[in-house]
Design a protein around this motif. Structure first.
Motif, PDB file in Angstrom:
ATOM      1  N   LYS A 233      18.937 -16.810  -1.240  1.00 16.92           N
ATOM      2  CA  LYS A 233      19.940 -17.819  -1.584  1.00 16.92           C
ATOM      3  C   LYS A 233      19.284 -19.159  -1.919  1.00 16.92           C
ATOM      4  CE  LYS A 233      23.597 -15.698   1.223  1.00 16.92           C
ATOM      5  NZ  LYS A 233      24.557 -15.891   2.341  1.00 16.92           N
ATOM      6  N   GLU A 234      18.535 -19.698  -0.977  1.00 16.67           N
ATOM      7  CA  GLU A 234      17.903 -20.998  -1.181  1.00 16.67           C
ATOM      8  C   GLU A 234      16.387 -20.856  -1.084  1.00 16.67           C
ATOM      9  OE1 GLU A 234      19.515 -23.604  -2.061  1.00 16.67           O
ATOM     10  OE2 GLU A 234      21.542 -22.795  -1.766  1.00 16.67           O
ATOM     11  N   LEU A 235      15.685 -21.585  -1.963  1.00 22.92           N
ATOM     12  CA  LEU A 235      14.221 -21.593  -1.944  1.00 22.92           C
ATOM     13  C   LEU A 235      13.646 -22.934  -1.501  1.00 22.92           C
ATOM     14  CD1 LEU A 235      13.414 -19.726  -5.301  1.00 22.92           C
ATOM     15  CD2 LEU A 235      13.467 -18.777  -2.991  1.00 22.92           C
ATOM     16  N   GLU A 236      14.518 -23.949  -1.337  1.00 25.48           N
ATOM     17  CA  GLU A 236      14.037 -25.291  -1.040  1.00 25.48           C
ATOM     18  C   GLU A 236      13.333 -25.385   0.315  1.00 25.48           C
ATOM     19  OE1 GLU A 236      16.869 -24.551  -2.288  1.00 25.48           O
ATOM     20  OE2 GLU A 236      17.174 -25.726  -4.114  1.00 25.48           O
ATOM     21  N   ASP A 237      13.658 -24.485   1.240  1.00 29.36           N
ATOM     22  CA  ASP A 237      13.088 -24.572   2.587  1.00 29.36           C
ATOM     23  C   ASP A 237      11.699 -23.956   2.692  1.00 29.36           C
ATOM     24  OD1 ASP A 237      15.408 -25.779   3.436  1.00 29.36           O
ATOM     25  OD2 ASP A 237      16.337 -23.886   4.065  1.00 29.36           O
ATOM     26  N   TYR A 238      11.196 -23.414   1.586  1.00 30.09           N
ATOM     27  CA  TYR A 238       9.911 -22.718   1.632  1.00 30.09           C
ATOM     28  C   TYR A 238       8.877 -23.456   0.789  1.00 30.09           C
ATOM     29  CZ  TYR A 238      12.897 -19.029   3.437  1.00 30.09           C
ATOM     30  OH  TYR A 238      13.807 -18.307   4.180  1.00 30.09           O
ATOM     31  N   GLN A 239       7.663 -23.547   1.334  1.00 23.83           N
ATOM     32  CA  GLN A 239       6.566 -24.180   0.595  1.00 23.83           C
ATOM     33  C   GLN A 239       5.844 -23.196  -0.322  1.00 23.83           C
ATOM     34  OE1 GLN A 239       6.832 -24.941   4.181  1.00 23.83           O
ATOM     35  NE2 GLN A 239       8.110 -26.554   3.306  1.00 23.83           N
ATOM     36  N   LEU A 240       6.002 -21.913  -0.063  1.00 25.33           N
ATOM     37  CA  LEU A 240       5.328 -20.894  -0.874  1.00 25.33           C
ATOM     38  C   LEU A 240       6.189 -19.646  -0.913  1.00 25.33           C
ATOM     39  CD1 LEU A 240       2.758 -19.841  -2.377  1.00 25.33           C
ATOM     40  CD2 LEU A 240       1.918 -19.061  -0.152  1.00 25.33           C
ATOM     41  N   VAL A 241       6.221 -19.001  -2.088  1.00 28.83           N
ATOM     42  CA  VAL A 241       6.940 -17.742  -2.261  1.00 28.83           C
ATOM     43  C   VAL A 241       5.935 -16.675  -2.689  1.00 28.83           C
ATOM     44  CG1 VAL A 241       8.775 -16.534  -3.491  1.00 28.83           C
ATOM     45  CG2 VAL A 241       9.055 -18.952  -2.898  1.00 28.83           C
TER      46      VAL A 241
ATOM     47  N   GLN B 104       5.244 -30.490  11.274  1.00 32.66           N
ATOM     48  CA  GLN B 104       5.731 -29.691  10.170  1.00 32.66           C
ATOM     49  C   GLN B 104       5.111 -28.308  10.234  1.00 32.66           C
ATOM     50  OE1 GLN B 104       4.552 -31.363   6.433  1.00 32.66           O
ATOM     51  NE2 GLN B 104       2.371 -31.341   6.913  1.00 32.66           N
ATOM     52  N   LYS B 105       5.775 -27.361   9.591  1.00 38.17           N
ATOM     53  CA  LYS B 105       5.327 -25.981   9.601  1.00 38.17           C
ATOM     54  C   LYS B 105       5.445 -25.434   8.191  1.00 38.17           C
ATOM     55  CE  LYS B 105       5.816 -21.902  12.547  1.00 38.17           C
ATOM     56  NZ  LYS B 105       6.537 -21.339  13.711  1.00 38.17           N
ATOM     57  N   THR B 106       4.442 -24.679   7.762  1.00 32.76           N
ATOM     58  CA  THR B 106       4.477 -24.083   6.437  1.00 32.76           C
ATOM     59  C   THR B 106       5.352 -22.837   6.479  1.00 32.76           C
ATOM     60  OG1 THR B 106       2.244 -24.881   5.954  1.00 32.76           O
ATOM     61  CG2 THR B 106       3.094 -23.117   4.572  1.00 32.76           C
ATOM     62  N   ASN B 107       6.467 -22.893   5.759  1.00 34.32           N
ATOM     63  CA  ASN B 107       7.392 -21.763   5.703  1.00 34.32           C
ATOM     64  C   ASN B 107       7.141 -20.973   4.427  1.00 34.32           C
ATOM     65  OD1 ASN B 107       8.834 -22.417   8.124  1.00 34.32           O
ATOM     66  ND2 ASN B 107       9.825 -24.069   6.992  1.00 34.32           N
ATOM     67  N   ILE B 108       6.958 -19.684   4.565  1.00 33.61           N
ATOM     68  CA  ILE B 108       6.604 -18.814   3.442  1.00 33.61           C
ATOM     69  C   ILE B 108       7.661 -17.724   3.323  1.00 33.61           C
ATOM     70  CG2 ILE B 108       4.846 -17.233   2.531  1.00 33.61           C
ATOM     71  CD1 ILE B 108       2.823 -18.835   4.274  1.00 33.61           C
ATOM     72  N   LEU B 109       8.035 -17.429   2.094  1.00 29.71           N
ATOM     73  CA  LEU B 109       9.016 -16.385   1.818  1.00 29.71           C
ATOM     74  C   LEU B 109       8.323 -15.241   1.077  1.00 29.71           C
ATOM     75  CD1 LEU B 109      11.951 -15.338   1.727  1.00 29.71           C
ATOM     76  CD2 LEU B 109      12.226 -16.601  -0.433  1.00 29.71           C
ATOM     77  N   LEU B 110       8.393 -14.044   1.623  1.00 26.16           N
ATOM     78  CA  LEU B 110       7.827 -12.842   1.000  1.00 26.16           C
ATOM     79  C   LEU B 110       8.980 -11.982   0.484  1.00 26.16           C
ATOM     80  CD1 LEU B 110       5.635 -10.775   0.318  1.00 26.16           C
ATOM     81  CD2 LEU B 110       5.651 -10.049   2.708  1.00 26.16           C
ATOM     82  N   ILE B 111       8.986 -11.746  -0.820  1.00 27.01           N
ATOM     83  CA  ILE B 111      10.082 -11.021  -1.456  1.00 27.01           C
ATOM     84  C   ILE B 111       9.562  -9.689  -1.971  1.00 27.01           C
ATOM     85  CG2 ILE B 111      11.841 -11.083  -3.262  1.00 27.01           C
ATOM     86  CD1 ILE B 111      11.571 -14.143  -3.201  1.00 27.01           C
TER      87      ILE B 111
ATOM     88  N   ILE C 125       6.587 -16.743   8.281  1.00 22.31           N
ATOM     89  CA  ILE C 125       6.902 -15.996   7.069  1.00 22.31           C
ATOM     90  C   ILE C 125       8.211 -15.238   7.259  1.00 22.31           C
ATOM     91  CG2 ILE C 125       5.560 -13.979   7.790  1.00 22.31           C
ATOM     92  CD1 ILE C 125       4.763 -13.650   4.807  1.00 22.31           C
ATOM     93  N   THR C 126       9.004 -15.199   6.200  1.00 21.16           N
ATOM     94  CA  THR C 126      10.266 -14.464   6.178  1.00 21.16           C
ATOM     95  C   THR C 126      10.181 -13.408   5.088  1.00 21.16           C
ATOM     96  OG1 THR C 126      11.490 -16.424   6.890  1.00 21.16           O
ATOM     97  CG2 THR C 126      12.760 -14.644   5.880  1.00 21.16           C
ATOM     98  N   ILE C 127      10.536 -12.174   5.398  1.00 21.17           N
ATOM     99  CA  ILE C 127      10.508 -11.079   4.429  1.00 21.17           C
ATOM    100  C   ILE C 127      11.949 -10.756   4.023  1.00 21.17           C
ATOM    101  CG2 ILE C 127       9.831  -8.687   4.013  1.00 21.17           C
ATOM    102  CD1 ILE C 127       7.649  -9.011   6.073  1.00 21.17           C
ATOM    103  N   ALA C 128      12.182 -10.710   2.712  1.00 20.54           N
ATOM    104  CA  ALA C 128      13.543 -10.468   2.220  1.00 20.54           C
ATOM    105  C   ALA C 128      13.489  -9.703   0.903  1.00 20.54           C
ATOM    106  CB  ALA C 128      14.284 -11.787   2.037  1.00 20.54           C
ATOM    107  N   LYS C 129      14.637  -9.131   0.534  1.00 26.51           N
ATOM    108  CA  LYS C 129      14.771  -8.468  -0.758  1.00 26.51           C
ATOM    109  C   LYS C 129      15.340  -9.453  -1.775  1.00 26.51           C
ATOM    110  CE  LYS C 129      15.429  -3.811   1.113  1.00 26.51           C
ATOM    111  NZ  LYS C 129      16.314  -2.618   1.135  1.00 26.51           N
ATOM    112  N   THR C 130      15.292  -9.094  -3.043  1.00 28.48           N
ATOM    113  CA  THR C 130      15.740 -10.017  -4.095  1.00 28.48           C
ATOM    114  C   THR C 130      17.226 -10.347  -3.973  1.00 28.48           C
ATOM    115  OG1 THR C 130      16.012  -8.076  -5.525  1.00 28.48           O
ATOM    116  CG2 THR C 130      13.977  -9.339  -5.764  1.00 28.48           C
ATOM    117  N   ASN C 131      18.031  -9.405  -3.503  1.00 31.75           N
ATOM    118  CA  ASN C 131      19.472  -9.660  -3.401  1.00 31.75           C
ATOM    119  C   ASN C 131      19.849 -10.441  -2.142  1.00 31.75           C
ATOM    120  OD1 ASN C 131      19.079  -7.730  -1.464  1.00 31.75           O
ATOM    121  ND2 ASN C 131      20.377  -6.162  -2.428  1.00 31.75           N
TER     122      ASN C 131
END
Length: 676
Positions: free
Chosen positions: A329-337, A290-297, A320-326
């Motif tokens: 779409k989905e947050l289920e794939d991330y363990q931390l935002v 498993q891998k910890t997936n993080i979303l940076l908004i 880590i994935t960097i994205a804007k608020t718009n």
């Protein structure tokens, strides 16, 4: 002596003379020689007493001869034993200690070194690594203001640290290396270096890079192979010659089984090769599924985003994935935002996080909309001032949520945050406090909080990129900051229930590194408990041998540093005395002794060291030549120095003895003559 003191002494002389003359000459009925003697005794006693009251000071100058210091540093690493040089080195040290010419000319100081420098001569020749660069740096600090030529008895093989032959340009003392070991170049093939990541992911392939070297003139053919247990997983023929002395092999191996997978790389030895220890090297990879997936908004561009990404991805178990608020779409794939400087555009995102019970890290700064943030949540509130302020960090040594260490926050540059008071409305733990200028405050700069099944961390300031850069300036590495930030990410991303006892260890260790296991122990209120008595029991899975030792309290953790454990698989149990609490874990030690990888003394580097420091290289059979060179060198002369002391008369004990003797003599003489 000052003019004023001289005046007081003259006055005391006159007063003592007047008192003695008045009592024994002016008032005397018959002026005899006895009266003059009594007057003299009284004059001496009164004058001495007045001198004690005046207490004049005198300058006392002493001269002494200071000999130059001769530093003798002996390599105490296991490579000396591997090269069969224990007796020659011990004999050299013994002769140096007893050489009368050196004793008369120098002040001898003996040190031993391996990975660190020690002010002792406990020569065991079992040091796991050699760091000559660090040794020279330490000696340079100790003798930076003195003339201290240095005899360095070593094979010259450094296993880690900066290249000492270049570092020696800044070393102020003259170094005389004594080359230990065989200088004859023998035919040898070896695995010079093997590079592999510590982690791989299940059902993927991981890369391995191997650097093979050869010292010889003949053309040879051999084979490089990698085995796992009894199974060969990779093999490739290798050829060398006098011109082609190195070979780099890159390949990949499959990660099909989760857990720690051990491998052995082997370069098949040549016929008659003397040192075959360096032809094999064990390595391991921890395969994780498993891998910890993080979303940076973030809706703004800021240097912090790049620093966070680099820090998070310094550990391959995180992405880590960097994205804007718009773009969300989905947050289920991330363990931390990670929410960077939220504004009103984050409203939908906050609602999703609350409904999904997602953990998140909030970072605020000069672009944060605090009107919106105060309204969207009720855990904390910030006073609205619309002004910015610089906040210096101050580490909270009582932070107990998880194990963290101060990485030098007091020297870090300030973060930019909103000016005003912060009110926390929920149970929390302060990681960093604010310091404004030189004034420490109790206002939080970084907090962690937990409630309703959600973990959150809040940083009240922007500018993390400055901290990461400062960490590199201080340590020449990002490791300390990345480790600190990684632990924070690991805690915030996890939903594991908090435990009163936690342990931290690696899944595997190489045989040449120190094995450290840490534990953190909390009270029932989850406050770090410094009163605990923790023990660790280590068990070898193969031999069933066990050993139990106490864990020592260091800062905010209990530490156990294990040494002299042979290669193998181990399991451990950490328990608390008097409590029914324990935690277990396991680790593997891979068989590897870097000190046995080298066959010859490194004469080239030692010669460079001597040249750069204006010294000279000697060999083990040149003892007398070294002594003669040191004795006759005009740079090492004894220096006569003077020392001036200010001495008070009251410290002169003989004056008190004179006063007592004179008064006693006067009393006996008066008694004898019937004057009393």
């Amino acid at each position: 002596m000052q003019t004023q003191i001289i005046g007081w002494v003259i006055g005391a002389f006159i007063i003592a003379l007047i008192i003695a003359s008045f009592q024994y000459i002016y008032n005397a009925k018959n002026r005899t020689k006895k009266n003059l003697f009594f007057a003299f005794l009284r004059f001496i006693s009164v004058f001495a007493l007045l001198l004690l009251l005046i207490n004049p000071t005198f300058k006392k100058q002493t001269y002494f001869v200071e000999k130059p210091t001769l530093v003798v540093a002996i390599d105490n690493s296991s490579s000396i034993k591997h090269l069969d040089q224990v007796q020659p080195v011990s004999g050299w040290v013994g002769k140096l200690k007893e050489n009368q010419e050196l004793i008369d000319r120098f002040e001898l100081k003996f040190y031993s070194f391996s990975n660190t420098l020690k002010d002792s001569l406990n020569l065991t020749f079992d040091g796991p690594q050699t760091n000559i660069s660090s040794t020279l740096k330490s000696l340079d600090q100790v003798y930076k203001n003195t003339n201290a030529p240095t005899i360095l008895i070593t094979d010259g093989n450094q296993t880690y640290g900066r290249g000492y032959q270049f570092k020696s340009n800044t070393f102020k003392q003259h170094v005389y290396p004594v080359v230990v070991g065989d200088t004859t170049k023998l035919t040898d093939s070896k695995i010079q270096q093997l590079n592999v990541n510590r982690y791989a992911y299940l059902k993927n392939k991981f890369p391995v890079e191997t650097i093979l070297t050869y010292s010889g003139k003949e053309k040879i053919q051999t084979t490089f192979k990698v085995t796992s247990g009894e199974r060969t997983v990779f093999t490739e023929p290798v050829s060398f010659s006098g011109e082609n002395t190195s070979n780099v092999i890159n390949f990949t191996l499959p990660a099909n089984i989760a857990g720690v997978q051990k491998y052995k790389a082997t370069l098949v030895p040549l016929d008659g090769e003397k040192n075959i220890v360096n032809n094999t090297k064990d390595f391991a990879v921890e395969v994780i599924d498993q891998k910890t997936n993080i979303l940076l908004i973030s809706d703004i561009v800021h240097p912090d985003l790049g620093a966070i990404k680099k820090s998070v991805e310094s550990n391959e178990r995180r992405s880590i994935t960097i994205a804007k608020t718009n773009q969300i779409k989905e947050l289920e794939d991330y363990q931390l935002v990670i929410l960077y400087q939220p504004t009103s555009r984050f409203k939908t995102l906050y609602e999703k996080l609350e409904s999904l019970k997602k953990n998140y890290l909030t970072i605020t700064g000069s672009k944060t909309d605090w009107v919106f943030l105060n309204k969207i949540q009720n855990k904390y509130r910030h006073e609205i001032t619309r002004q910015a302020e610089n906040y210096l960090p101050r580490f909270n040594t009582n932070y107990s949520t998880f194990l963290l260490e101060d990485i030098g926050f007091r020297e870090y540059p300030p973060l930019i945050g909103a000016f005003g008071n912060i009110i926390i409305n929920t149970p929390h733990d302060v990681l960093l406090y604010r310091t404004i200028g030189n004034i420490p405050t109790e206002d939080p700069l970084w907090i962690t909080l937990e409630g309703n099944g959600i973990r959150e961390s809040v940083l009240f300031g922007e500018g993390l990129w400055r901290w990461r850069a400062q960490n590199y300036l201080d340590t020449k590495s990002f490791e300390s900051f990345d480790d600190f930030f990684g632990k924070l990410i690991q805690y915030t991303a996890s939903n594991k229930k908090k435990s009163r006892l936690n342990t931290i260890s690696e899944s595997f260790y190489y045989g040449n590194v120190s094995i450290k296991i840490k534990a953190e122990y909390f009270t029932k209120n989850y406050e770090f408990d410094r009163r605990g008595s923790l023990t660790i029991t280590i068990k070898n899975k193969d031999t069933q041998a066990t050993q139990t030792s106490p864990m020592l309290l260091k800062n905010n953790s209990y530490d156990a540093e294990l040494s002299n454990l042979p290669a193998g698989d181990y399991e451990y149990i950490v328990s608390v005395t008097g409590e029914n609490i324990s935690r277990s874990g396991s680790f593997t030690i891979l068989d590897y002794d870097v000190e046995q990888q080298l066959l010859n003394a490194d004469v080239t580097k030692l010669t460079q060291l001597a040249t750069h420091t204006d010294g000279k290289v000697f060999y083990m059979d040149q003892y007398e030549s070294l002594i003669t060179t040191l004795i006759k060198d005009p740079r090492y002369q004894a220096v006569q120095k003077s020392k001036e002391n200010i001495v008070s008369l009251i410290d002169w004990k003989y004056l008190l003895a004179i006063i007592i003797a004179v008064l006693t003599l006067e009393w006996f003489m008066r008694k004898y003559n019937g004057l009393i």
